[in-house]
Design an enzyme around this catalytic site. Structure first.
Site, PDB file in Angstrom:
ATOM      1  CE  LYS A 193      54.861  -6.392 -35.153  1.00 33.28           C
ATOM      2  NZ  LYS A 193      56.102  -5.576 -35.218  1.00 33.28           N
ATOM      3  CE  LYS A 239      61.958  -3.760 -40.466  1.00 33.62           C
ATOM      4  NZ  LYS A 239      62.163  -4.784 -39.443  1.00 33.62           N
TER       5      LYS A 239
END
Length: 312
Positions: A263, A195
């Site tokens: 993030k 990811k």
């Protein structure tokens, strides 16, 4: 659930009924007969959100008063929470998932916790090691971040990146198949690494699309015609397909908020340090996203990179 399975039918639950979790819950309920849910919001409000505008009946959702009850009610639970602090909060305490382990029948399979959140690969590995030390074989962890955005969640076409043991990922695949395409990429944390790689590409692409759109418009080009043409060449991408109209019409209304990319890129930086990769793009992209956030645009859609570039 239809088809041949190597595992008994699993009772499935989901915690985290936001933009991504809500449509995923509907797919899970349709495929598995029902899905367990819980929330801090009132039951009637949550059920109304899940059934609104769909053919999914309220009976498809089994209400649990807290996460502890869900651990007793389910064999596998998908966590679609913002990050690891929220996951740990959901796990611990008298109403947490881990408290429910003590009430599970001894013959029950290990409780499978599927972390669909995008978070630190290192943090997920630490969490898995901690739970294994405390609970042994009673709980399994699979990380399963997704890509495809809200559109993919609604359509059930998400790319689902699995990290965990082969048996645990096989269980997770059967749970998550209604939501898209799950693929095991390695041990625990591998999904988060994938990811992070995905978000590196997404970040680079959306800033390129934003800057290119401003360059073209200020040069007098028809932006819609240009992207229609370039979308058939090497500049094509799923991100261009999904954001082309927004870029052309200057629509960066909230959807996939760009602030979350910060993030994600932090996690990628963490992986770069651990693997001794001297990254070129990562620090630049992270600084660019921070600048977008500091400009007050963090809650806007990814396509806000066009506005950000134009106003910079």
């Amino acid at each position: 659930m239809t088809g041949t399975s190597n595992h008994p039918e699993q009772r499935v639950g989901i915690i985290g009924l936001g933009v991504m979790g809500r449509p995923m819950a509907r797919h899970l309920a349709a495929a598995h007969g029902s899905v367990a849910i819980t929330s801090r919001r009132p039951k009637h409000e949550v059920i109304a959100d899940l059934t609104s505008g769909t053919n999914t009946p309220a009976s498809a959702f089994r209400w649990n008063s807290n996460a502890s009850d869900m651990a007793t009610d389910c064999d596998a639970i998908l966590l679609m929470l913002p990050d690891l602090p929220q996951i740990r909060e959901c796990l611990e305490g008298p109403g947490g998932l881990l408290a429910g382990l003590t009430h599970r029948p001894s013959q029950s399979p290990a409780l499978l916790l599927v972390i669909g959140s995008t978070c630190s690969a290192v943090g997920v590995r630490q969490l898995a090691a901690d739970l294994h030390e405390r609970f042994g074989e009673r709980v399994d962890i699979v990380d399963a971040p997704v890509s495809g955005g809200e559109d993919g969640a609604e359509a059930g076409t998400l790319s689902i990146m699995l990290g965990g043991t082969a048996p645990s990922c096989a269980r997770a695949t059967e749970v998550l198949a209604p939501c898209g395409t799950p693929v095991r990429l390695g041990g625990v944390g591998a999904g988060q690494v994938a990811k992070a790689c995905n978000q590196l590409v997404v970040g680079a692409t959306i800033f390129a699309l934003g800057e290119a759109s401003v360059l073209a418009e200020r040069s007098g080009l028809d932006l819609g015609a240009m992207w229609g043409l370039l979308g058939g060449g090497y500049a094509s991408s799923r991100l261009l397909d999904s954001r082309k109209e927004r870029l052309v019409t200057n629509d960066d209304s909230p959807s996939g908020a760009i602030k979350y990319l910060f993030k994600d890129l932090q996690s990628a930086q963490e992986i770069a340090r651990d693997t001794a990769v001297n990254a070129t793009l990562l620090p630049t992209l992270q600084q660019a996203v921070l600048e977008v956030i500091n400009a007050g645009l963090g809650d806007r859609d990814l396509s806000v990179t066009k506005r950000f570039t134009a106003e910079r």
